[in-house]
Design an enzyme around this catalytic site. Structure first.
Site, PDB file in Angstrom:
ATOM      1  N   ASP A 134       1.042  -1.200   0.199  1.00 41.29           N
ATOM      2  CA  ASP A 134       0.016   0.201  -0.074  1.00 41.29           C
ATOM      3  C   ASP A 134       0.983   1.290  -0.275  1.00 41.29           C
ATOM      4  OD1 ASP A 134      -2.370   1.453  -0.303  1.00 41.29           O
ATOM      5  OD2 ASP A 134      -2.712   1.444   2.034  1.00 41.29           O
ATOM      6  N   HIS A 141      -4.467  13.761   0.653  1.00 37.63           N
ATOM      7  CA  HIS A 141      -4.783  12.937   2.078  1.00 37.63           C
ATOM      8  C   HIS A 141      -3.663  12.918   2.856  1.00 37.63           C
ATOM      9  CE1 HIS A 141      -5.991   9.438   4.331  1.00 37.63           C
ATOM     10  NE2 HIS A 141      -4.807   8.937   4.259  1.00 37.63           N
ATOM     11  N   GLU A 206     -10.870   3.701   3.036  1.00 35.74           N
ATOM     12  CA  GLU A 206      -9.779   4.643   2.188  1.00 35.74           C
ATOM     13  C   GLU A 206     -10.232   4.426   0.703  1.00 35.74           C
ATOM     14  OE1 GLU A 206      -5.961   3.943   3.691  1.00 35.74           O
ATOM     15  OE2 GLU A 206      -6.103   5.511   5.258  1.00 35.74           O
ATOM     16  N   GLU A 208      -9.121   3.973  -2.760  1.00 31.99           N
ATOM     17  CA  GLU A 208      -7.831   3.795  -3.612  1.00 31.99           C
ATOM     18  C   GLU A 208      -8.112   3.423  -4.934  1.00 31.99           C
ATOM     19  OE1 GLU A 208      -4.502   2.238  -1.032  1.00 31.99           O
ATOM     20  OE2 GLU A 208      -5.297   2.925   0.657  1.00 31.99           O
ATOM     21  N   ASP A 240      -9.019   0.276   1.624  1.00 28.75           N
ATOM     22  CA  ASP A 240      -8.163  -0.034   2.476  1.00 28.75           C
ATOM     23  C   ASP A 240      -8.915   0.193   3.837  1.00 28.75           C
ATOM     24  OD1 ASP A 240      -5.930  -0.676   4.051  1.00 28.75           O
ATOM     25  OD2 ASP A 240      -5.058   1.332   3.549  1.00 28.75           O
ATOM     26  N   ARG A 244      -9.017   2.923  12.930  1.00 28.34           N
ATOM     27  CA  ARG A 244      -8.286   4.334  13.257  1.00 28.34           C
ATOM     28  C   ARG A 244      -7.898   4.427  14.938  1.00 28.34           C
ATOM     29  NH1 ARG A 244      -6.636   5.763   8.485  1.00 28.34           N
ATOM     30  NH2 ARG A 244      -8.559   6.427   7.137  1.00 28.34           N
ATOM     31  N   GLN A 247      -4.947   1.954  14.932  1.00 31.09           N
ATOM     32  CA  GLN A 247      -4.020   2.528  14.263  1.00 31.09           C
ATOM     33  C   GLN A 247      -3.031   3.616  14.939  1.00 31.09           C
ATOM     34  OE1 GLN A 247      -4.915   4.114  10.356  1.00 31.09           O
ATOM     35  NE2 GLN A 247      -3.060   4.966   9.711  1.00 31.09           N
ATOM     36  N   LYS A 260      -5.118  -2.308   9.705  1.00 32.91           N
ATOM     37  CA  LYS A 260      -5.378  -2.412   8.325  1.00 32.91           C
ATOM     38  C   LYS A 260      -5.635  -3.857   7.734  1.00 32.91           C
ATOM     39  CE  LYS A 260      -4.132   2.109   7.470  1.00 32.91           C
ATOM     40  NZ  LYS A 260      -4.935   2.803   6.451  1.00 32.91           N
ATOM     41  N   THR A 264      -9.116  -6.105   3.121  1.00 33.39           N
ATOM     42  CA  THR A 264      -8.952  -5.160   2.086  1.00 33.39           C
ATOM     43  C   THR A 264      -9.756  -5.495   1.081  1.00 33.39           C
ATOM     44  OG1 THR A 264      -6.613  -4.656   2.470  1.00 33.39           O
ATOM     45  CG2 THR A 264      -7.230  -3.945   0.404  1.00 33.39           C
ATOM     46  N   GLU A 381     -10.847  12.301   7.357  1.00 31.64           N
ATOM     47  CA  GLU A 381     -10.565  13.685   6.840  1.00 31.64           C
ATOM     48  C   GLU A 381     -11.937  14.283   6.975  1.00 31.64           C
ATOM     49  OE1 GLU A 381      -8.452  11.138   3.478  1.00 31.64           O
ATOM     50  OE2 GLU A 381      -8.033  13.323   3.111  1.00 31.64           O
TER      51      GLU A 381
HETATM   52 CA    CA Z   1      -4.254   3.036   2.721  1.00 30.88          CA
END
Ligand code: CA
Length: 434
Positions: A134, A141, A206, A208, A240, A244, A247, A260, A264, A381
């Site tokens: 990744d 971002h 996320e 991507e 992804d 949080r 993380q 993570k 996925t 975000e």
């Molecule tokens: Ca990511």
């Protein structure tokens, strides 16, 4: 051949199809009525069964060799063949499916044996993924997230020199439609000094772009930037999923780990470089004052045409919205033009130390946010880490994802004079922690 010269197919649903007109022809692996997984091509509302078509004698020469490499429910060997095989197959598929094709009758006579309805099929992962990496090339971002943690210094000094990435977990990559079990783990509650253990309370998505590696390199060799585009087999959408709170506690000093690796999600269709050719763009110029890429990351041709104009969308569907028959809430509308590094730069960088890439390896681009509200590719975000909840038409409020929430990624490429193409969906619904 220009796209405008061939715009229509005898497969009626392909003409004007949101995702899969004749100009797309993405490859995937599917099963139907409990069959073994097999390779196919999306066209309109149907899937063209490549293995059945091979047995029916519809391919010869290079296209036949290409389809033979797709046998067995994994596209790795086909990816390994590279661009020549993809182009030979694409040209044959266009010949078979264009309006006026002499083989129209022969294919249609076999009905669902060759062209089952996609709605009646199950999609699988298109390849055996040995390694998943990744990246973090979405600069908006990186800045948005950096600001939450370091308001004065959002981007670390290496960002504009190094395509930042980390090794992800390949074993838990799943195709669209797979449910997402809320992970459990260690988190450090605000104001505490000792962690607690339990279900993630800050589950996020996320947005991507996924990149499929075609021909790889021998260990000890590297793929030079000028050749890197030839080592990419195709593209997909990638979510992804991110815990949080887990993380925030675990990521220093080595980066994300269990936050993570629980799942996925990817869209199951491999959109080829050839289908995306009309939607290539120059890589956006770097802002004044930014360093130029080091020579091993710089190629004139890549700078001139190594970017993409792909519109990316994220939708949220909650139980409240479903119950009240309200449409999904759009969380994000962004674009691949927010990538600070090109996909070729990612390939060149990944292999520059002699690391071996192999056919079927998967890269994630990193979250592709835009600079403005409505363009952010994660709830982290959008809600500024939970400080600014969003309100939905159902009256529900979200800081992060709740059980029953479903995230849907979509992508679309449009250009005047060309047929629009899409990627198909990448969906996942959150289930309660077990
Ligand atoms: Ca990511």
């Amino acid at each position: 051949m220009t796209q405008t010269s061939i715009t229509r197919s005898w497969v009626a649903s392909a003409n004007g199809h949101t995702d899969f007109p004749l100009q797309n022809l993405p490859l995937g692996v599917f099963s139907v009525n409990g069959s073994a997984p097999r390779s196919g091509v999306a066209i309109g509302d149907h899937i063209f069964d490549l293995e059945a078509a091979l047995d029916a004698g519809l391919f010869d020469g290079a296209a036949k060799a290409a389809v033979e490499a797709t046998r067995g429910g994994q596209l790795n060997a086909f990816f390994e063949l590279g661009r020549g095989a993809r182009v030979a197959l694409r040209e044959r598929l266009i010949e078979l499916f264009k309006e006026g094709s002499t083989l129209h009758g022969k294919i249609e006579a076999q009905g669902a044996k060759l062209l089952p309805l996609a709605a009646q099929c199950t999609m699988h992962l298109p390849a055996k993924i040995n390694d998943y990496t990744d990246f973090y090339v979405g600069i908006e971002h990186a800045q948005n997230v950096g600001k939450l943690f370091r308001p004065d210094n959002p981007l670390l000094p290496n960002y504009k020199y190094v395509p930042i990435g980390y090794h992800g977990r390949a074993s838990t990559i799943r195709p669209s439609g797979t449910d997402v079990r809320r992970p459990k783990g260690q988190t450090l509650p605000a104001g505490q000094t000792e962690p607690t253990f339990g279900p993630c309370a800050r589950l996020d998505y996320e947005l991507e772009l996924g990149i499929w590696i075609g021909q790889g390199n021998e260990m000890g060799d590297s793929i030079v930037i000028g050749d890197a585009a030839d080592h990419i087999a195709g593209f997909c959408l990638l979510n992804d999923w991110s815990a949080r709170d887990i993380q925030a506690w675990e990521y220093q000093p080595l980066g994300p780990f269990l936050s993570k690796s629980f799942i996925t999600s990817i869209s199951p269709w491999v959109v080829t470089a050839e289908a995306l050719e009309p939607f290539r763009r120059a890589q956006p110029a770097r802002p004044e004052g930014d360093p130029q890429p080091l020579p091993y990351l710089f190629d004139k041709r890549d700078q001139a045409a190594g970017g993409f104009d792909i519109e990316l969308e994220v939708l949220l569907l909650t139980e409240g919205l479903r119950e009240q028959n309200l449409p999904a809430h759009r969380l994000t509308l962004s674009n691949t033009q927010h990538m600070y590094w090109t996909v070729a730069q990612m390939v060149a960088h990944h292999s520059v130390n002699g690391c071996q890439l192999q056919a079927g390896d998967l890269f994630g681009s990193g979250t592709l946010s835009g600079p403005q509200n409505g363009q952010f590719g994660s709830l982290l975000e959008i809600t500024e880490g939970g400080k600014k909840p969003i309100e939905l038409a159902s009256g529900e409020v979200r800081k992060f994802l709740e059980d029953g929430d479903e995230i849907i990624l979509r992508a679309r490429c449009s250009r005047e004079g060309f047929a629009s193409i899409g990627f198909g969906e990448c969906r996942g619904k959150v289930l309660p922690a077990r």
